[in-house]
Design a protein around this motif. Sequence first.
Motif, PDB file in Angstrom:
ATOM      1  N   ALA C  45       0.859  -1.186   0.000  1.00  0.00           N
ATOM      2  CA  ALA C  45       0.000   0.000   0.000  1.00  0.00           C
ATOM      3  C   ALA C  45       0.896   1.237   0.000  1.00  0.00           C
ATOM      4  CB  ALA C  45      -0.898  -0.012   1.236  1.00  0.00           C
ATOM      5  N   ARG C  46       0.456   2.303  -0.659  1.00  0.00           N
ATOM      6  CA  ARG C  46       1.262   3.524  -0.657  1.00  0.00           C
ATOM      7  C   ARG C  46       1.294   4.115   0.739  1.00  0.00           C
ATOM      8  NH1 ARG C  46       1.281   7.313  -5.838  1.00  0.00           N
ATOM      9  NH2 ARG C  46       3.414   7.532  -5.075  1.00  0.00           N
ATOM     10  N   ALA C  47       2.456   4.612   1.122  1.00  0.00           N
ATOM     11  CA  ALA C  47       2.623   5.175   2.467  1.00  0.00           C
ATOM     12  C   ALA C  47       3.061   6.627   2.361  1.00  0.00           C
ATOM     13  CB  ALA C  47       3.677   4.370   3.225  1.00  0.00           C
ATOM     14  N   LEU C  48       2.632   7.426   3.309  1.00  0.00           N
ATOM     15  CA  LEU C  48       3.062   8.824   3.378  1.00  0.00           C
ATOM     16  C   LEU C  48       4.559   8.903   3.686  1.00  0.00           C
ATOM     17  CD1 LEU C  48       0.046  10.303   5.353  1.00  0.00           C
ATOM     18  CD2 LEU C  48       0.675  10.831   2.987  1.00  0.00           C
ATOM     19  N   ALA C  49       5.208   9.949   3.187  1.00  0.00           N
ATOM     20  CA  ALA C  49       6.637  10.152   3.430  1.00  0.00           C
ATOM     21  C   ALA C  49       6.919  10.350   4.914  1.00  0.00           C
ATOM     22  CB  ALA C  49       7.133  11.351   2.639  1.00  0.00           C
ATOM     23  N   GLY C  50       5.919  10.752   5.655  1.00  0.00           N
ATOM     24  CA  GLY C  50       6.094  10.954   7.086  1.00  0.00           C
ATOM     25  C   GLY C  50       4.938  11.740   7.642  1.00  0.00           C
ATOM     26  N   PRO C  51       4.936  11.936   8.962  1.00  0.00           N
ATOM     27  CA  PRO C  51       3.813  12.633   9.586  1.00  0.00           C
ATOM     28  C   PRO C  51       3.932  14.151   9.520  1.00  0.00           C
ATOM     29  CG  PRO C  51       5.339  11.856  11.266  1.00  0.00           C
ATOM     30  CD  PRO C  51       5.902  11.409   9.943  1.00  0.00           C
ATOM     31  N   THR C  52       5.104  14.694   9.145  1.00  0.00           N
ATOM     32  CA  THR C  52       5.282  16.143   9.241  1.00  0.00           C
ATOM     33  C   THR C  52       4.893  16.859   7.954  1.00  0.00           C
ATOM     34  OG1 THR C  52       7.552  16.162   8.415  1.00  0.00           O
ATOM     35  CG2 THR C  52       7.241  15.777  10.790  1.00  0.00           C
ATOM     36  N   LEU C  53       4.568  18.136   8.127  1.00  0.00           N
ATOM     37  CA  LEU C  53       4.229  18.970   6.975  1.00  0.00           C
ATOM     38  C   LEU C  53       5.399  19.034   6.004  1.00  0.00           C
ATOM     39  CD1 LEU C  53       2.094  20.900   5.742  1.00  0.00           C
ATOM     40  CD2 LEU C  53       3.289  22.763   6.904  1.00  0.00           C
TER      41      LEU C  53
END
Lengths: 136, 136, 136
Positions: C45-53
Motif C-alpha cells: 500500500a502507498r505510504a506517506l513520506a512521514g507525519p510532518t508537513l
Amino acid sequence: MTDKTALTPATHTTPPAKFSHGVKKGNILQTAGQVGFLPAVDGRARALAGPTLREQTLQAFANVQAILEEGGATWDDAMMIRVYLTDVDHFAEMNEIYNAYFEEQGLTQPPAARTTVYVGLPSGVLIEIDALAVLD
Amino acid sequence: MTDKTALTPATHTTPPAKFSHGVKKGNILQTAGQVGFLPAVDGRARALAGPTLREQTLQAFANVQAILEEGGATWDDAMMIRVYLTDVDHFAEMNEIYNAYFEEQGLTQPPAARTTVYVGLPSGVLIEIDALAVLD
Amino acid sequence: MTDKTALTPATHTTPPAKFSHGVKKGNILQTAGQVGFLPAVDGRARALAGPTLREQTLQAFANVQAILEEGGATWDDAMMIRVYLTDVDHFAEMNEIYNAYFEEQGLTQPPAARTTVYVGLPSGVLIEIDALAVLD
C-alpha cells in the motif's frame, strides 16, 4: 476575436446570477460547479435528486455532462474534474460511484485528472463537481 | 518558445513568496487567489479593505481585475471564477454583491463559470477569489 | 484529432480509480491532486513520506514534478499551483518550505500563481497539491 460562448443546457435554468453554467472559448471549456439538482422545471425551484450521495453524484455528473455536450465536448475531452465532498467518510462510496459511472461512459481517451477535497457546502448538498475540458 | 510572463500590478506588492500574482503564457492567464487587501503602500503591511464581506469582496474583485488588466485581459476574458467563502450564510450576500459588480462591468461576453465552496481562510479573511482567463 | 495522454510516472501506481495522475492534451497539462505518498512499491500500500508537513510537502512536490516531467514539462511551465492545507497554522511553515523548494529548482521563468485554502483531507494527510501547466 475569439468568441466566448455561454453553455446553458436545456436541463438547466437560466443562471440565477451573473455566471454561466459553462463557457467555451477557442478549445477551452469550463463548467461551473454542479450539484445534484434535477433538471429544471419552469416555475419550480430546483430540487436535489435525493438525499443520498449516490443520487446526488450521478445527477451532478449528468449536469456536468449536459454542459460538456452543449459545448460539443464529451467526457473524453475532460482534463480535470474537481470533486468537493463534505465528509471524508464519503470518499470510498464516491470513488465506487465514480468508477462505475466512467466505466459506463465507454471512454476512448484516458480519464481526467482529479482532485478531491472536503469543504462546506449548502445544507443538504453532499457533493459538487466541476470540469475543465480541452476540445480537439 | 512561449514566454511565461509574471503579472504584478502596481497595486500589488512584489509577491511575498515564490509565486506570481498572475501569469500569462500564450493566451492563457491565471491569477493567484486574491483576498480583500488594499493597494500596497511601501513600507506598510498590507491591510484588508475592511471587516465586512462587501468591502472584502469588492476589493478582491479589484485585485483580480488589476491582474487581468496587467495581462491585457478584462473580465470578458474570464472563463472561471473560484470563490472561497468561510461561511455558508454569506452566500446570498456574496451573490448580490457579485451580480451588482458584474452588472456594472458592462460585460460584452457571457460571464465566467463559477464554483463557490466554503473553506477555512486566515483569520479575518472572509473571501478569496481566483480567475482563469483565455485571451483572444 | 488531438490525443489526450495519460501521465503515469514510474513512481506512481496505476491509478486506483478511473482518473489519471495527470493528462496532457495539446499544450495543456493538468495533474491530479498529489499528497505526500512515497514512490509506489509493488505489492505494498502507498505510504506517506512521514507525519510532518515538511516531509509531506516535499514529497507532494516530487509527485507533481514527476507528472510534469512525464509530460515533457517542468515547473517553469506551471501556471497555477493549488495548495490545500488542513490547518491555517501551517501556512507560514508551508510558505517557507515552498520558497526554499522553488529557489532550489532554479526556475528560468516566473513562478506559477497560487491559491492556498484550508480544507478537510483524509486522516494523517496534511497537504495536497495540484498543478496546471501550459507547455511551449
